[in-house]
Design an enzyme around this catalytic site. Structure first.
Site, PDB file in Angstrom:
ATOM      1  N   PHE A   1       0.627  -1.344   0.023  1.00  0.00           N
ATOM      2  CA  PHE A   1       0.137   0.190   0.070  1.00  0.00           C
ATOM      3  C   PHE A   1       0.843   1.226   0.173  1.00  0.00           C
ATOM      4  CE2 PHE A   1      -1.878   3.364   2.505  1.00  0.00           C
ATOM      5  CZ  PHE A   1      -3.134   3.820   1.575  1.00  0.00           C
TER       6      PHE A   1
ATOM      7  N   ILE B   1       2.281   1.784  -3.378  1.00  0.00           N
ATOM      8  CA  ILE B   1       1.219   2.347  -4.330  1.00  0.00           C
ATOM      9  C   ILE B   1       0.917   3.828  -4.040  1.00  0.00           C
ATOM     10  CG2 ILE B   1      -1.319   2.201  -4.997  1.00  0.00           C
ATOM     11  CD1 ILE B   1      -0.533  -0.983  -4.522  1.00  0.00           C
ATOM     12  N   HIS B   2       0.838   4.276  -2.634  1.00  0.00           N
ATOM     13  CA  HIS B   2       0.573   5.438  -2.298  1.00  0.00           C
ATOM     14  C   HIS B   2       1.504   6.687  -2.677  1.00  0.00           C
ATOM     15  CE1 HIS B   2      -1.168   9.017  -0.059  1.00  0.00           C
ATOM     16  NE2 HIS B   2      -0.170   8.980   0.689  1.00  0.00           N
ATOM     17  N   ALA B   3       2.721   6.233  -2.545  1.00  0.00           N
ATOM     18  CA  ALA B   3       3.825   6.843  -2.699  1.00  0.00           C
ATOM     19  C   ALA B   3       3.807   7.222  -4.324  1.00  0.00           C
ATOM     20  CB  ALA B   3       5.381   6.242  -2.442  1.00  0.00           C
TER      21      ALA B   3
END
Length: 105
Positions: free
Chosen positions: A68, A71-73
């Site tokens: 996660f 993906i967020h970065a």
């Protein structure tokens, strides 16, 4: 390079790129197009610095499965690109508006 370091740099450079893009927009709203262009150049530099870290992930330098945080970065960096591109277009509109106002006066 550690995965955490890559994630940190993606978020850092994405945030810096967005910040510079909004500084450019603020300058353009005031009619300071020279400053706006300088901030856009800095936004580009920050984005490409972050993109180097994204390439490290894409090229498989990390053995861990993306999580996660990865993906967020990456999302932070790509959102910065989208906003930067939109702001660049808004600045062009401000330039046109400024030119029209000068003609009217």
């Amino acid at each position: 390079m550690e995965l955490e370091q890559i994630i940190y740099n993606l978020v850092l450079h994405g945030g810096n790129a967005r910040g510079e893009a909004y500084e450019a927009l603020d300058a353009a709203e005031k009619g300071d197009f020279e400053s706006a262009e300088k901030h856009l150049e800095k936004a580009d530099e920050e984005f490409y610095a972050g993109h180097d870290y994204q390439n490290a992930l894409v090229q498989g330098e990390q053995s861990e499965t993306p999580n996660f945080l990865v993906i967020h970065a990456q999302d932070q960096l790509m959102t910065a690109l989208a906003e930067k591109n939109l702001i660049r277009r808004l600045i062009e509109l401000y330039k046109r508006l400024d030119a029209l106002e000068k003609k009217v006066k």
